[in-house]
Motif scaffolding. Structure first.
Motif, PDB file in Angstrom:
ATOM      1  N   GLN A  19      -8.049   1.350   2.480  1.00 24.57           N
ATOM      2  CA  GLN A  19      -7.246   0.186   2.841  1.00 24.57           C
ATOM      3  C   GLN A  19      -6.393   0.462   4.082  1.00 24.57           C
ATOM      4  OE1 GLN A  19      -7.399  -2.889   1.533  1.00 24.57           O
ATOM      5  NE2 GLN A  19      -9.092  -2.153   0.258  1.00 24.57           N
ATOM      6  N   GLY A  27     -11.637  -5.389   3.418  1.00 23.77           N
ATOM      7  CA  GLY A  27     -10.655  -5.511   4.478  1.00 23.77           C
ATOM      8  C   GLY A  27     -10.907  -6.671   5.422  1.00 23.77           C
ATOM      9  N   LEU A  29       0.825  -1.205   0.000  1.00 24.40           N
ATOM     10  CA  LEU A  29       0.000   0.000   0.000  1.00 24.40           C
ATOM     11  C   LEU A  29       0.862   1.259   0.000  1.00 24.40           C
ATOM     12  CD1 LEU A  29      -2.805  -1.015   2.554  1.00 24.40           C
ATOM     13  CD2 LEU A  29      -2.965  -0.882   0.062  1.00 24.40           C
TER      14      LEU A  29
END
Length: 368
Positions: free
Chosen positions: A87, A293, A54
């Motif tokens: 996220q 998630g 990420l």
């Protein structure tokens, strides 16, 4: 305790019975299976890999931002940032549940710095609110996620007259469009919580840390956007990013409990039944798990809050079979179908507030 689940739109829902065995032994039995399969073990490597991926994607997004310059293609970057911030919020949520590290201090640090600095949320405010939700999901007067607000989740909280009454009767259809504003609401709640201390359990030191992180976060982010983009384009950029972030956050949490049975404020319900009967799983494979998630395994998440995301899929098989053996309702459906259930339920709540007679659907969804 019995409840009649609404069959329309659900899959794998079974009639509720008194079950077999005590409430303590019911949960202990499935917990023993989970421990036997080593499903509570920390998966630190998974979380470091996810965090690194990420961060790398975030860096690439800002590289694209710098190269695109004064271009409306920047709105694509804004959408990507909305997804990435969601996220990171999931990672903060998992750290708050002690899923990432064995150390509580490291989990708190990770949750606070990721959630506050990268996402713009108040970690303390979120912890306070979310802890109350986990302890009393869908419980009237105890679960802050169904407390009165813009949306009414039970008929008793729905206004009957005036513009609010008209809005409530169509609130199901308006729910997802309203989520485009949820990003702004989350940021505002963070600032308000840090400034006033309302709704948090944080001490003064943590409030100062979060306040400093929020100032740095918004200062860096807004300066970059408005410095490099024309004012109109910068506003559009922020609008797209916040809309994507709000919709993804709301669309990830809404299917998990909305439209599931509610529990009376003073009802005595054992832990296993309380968590399973009020939660809904979402099918769809790895892509749904990524987009949500891991919250698509909501039943398992509520039964074992500290279980790391990679273990939830395997735990689902154990919990589902355990529920089948006890004739306890285990609910799961597709993502799109869950959205349809949420919309229909919220609209019926609004209509029930107007109707002097009790809405059959709502009465079926009440545990007393």
């Amino acid at each position: 305790m019995t409840t009649t689940p609404v069959q329309s739109g659900y899959t794998r829902t079974r009639p509720a019975t008194s079950g077999r065995g005590s409430s303590t032994s019911t949960y202990s039995a499935v917990l023993a299976q989970v421990k036997e399969h080593d499903l509570l073990r920390r998966r630190t490597g998974f979380y470091w890999s996810l965090f690194g991926s990420l961060i790398g994607t975030l860096a690439l997004a800002w590289v694209a931002f710098s190269f695109l310059g004064d271009s409306w293609f920047q709105l694509i970057v804004a959408g990507v940032l909305g997804v990435l911030f969601t996220q990171f919020a999931f990672l903060s949520h998992e750290a708050a549940h002690r899923q990432v590290f064995a150390s509580q201090r490291w989990n708190d640090r990770a949750g606070r710095y990721v959630g506050t600095f990268l996402v713009g949320l108040s970690y303390s405010w979120w912890m306070n609110k979310h802890t109350r939700h986990h302890g009393n999901p869908n419980t009237i007067g105890k679960d802050p996620d169904i407390a009165p607000g813009v949306i009414a989740f039970i008929p008793e909280d729905a206004p009957v007259t005036g513009l609010k009454g008209v809005f409530t009767r169509f609130q199901g259809w308006l729910f997802f469009p309203l989520l485009t504003l949820e990003g702004i609401n989350l940021h505002w709640s963070a600032v308000r919580a840090v400034v006033s201390g309302t709704g948090t359990t944080a001490d003064r030191r943590h409030r100062i840390i979060e306040g400093s992180l929020l100032v740095a976060r918004f200062g860096i982010y807004l300066t970059a956007v408005f410095w490099f983009l024309p004012f109109g384009m910068a506003c559009a950029f922020l609008g797209v990013q916040l809309a994507v972030f709000g919709v993804m956050m709301g669309a990830s949490f809404a299917p998990n409990h909305k439209g599931m049975p509610t529990i009376a404020h003073d009802a005595k319900v054992d832990f296993f039944s309380r968590q399973v009967r009020t939660s809904r799983n979402i099918r769809g494979g790895w892509w749904v798990s990524f987009l949500m998630g891991g919250l698509n395994y909501q039943v398992e998440h509520h039964l074992f809050p500290s279980m790391p995301r990679p273990a939830l899929k395997q735990a689902r098989l154990l919990v589902r079979d355990h529920c089948d053996s006890l004739d306890v309702p285990y609910t799961e459906t597709t993502l799109l179908r869950s959205y349809g259930i949420v919309v229909a339920y919220l609209n019926r709540v609004g209509l029930a507030a107007r109707d002097p007679f009790t809405c059959p659907m709502v009465s079926q969804l009440r545990i007393s």
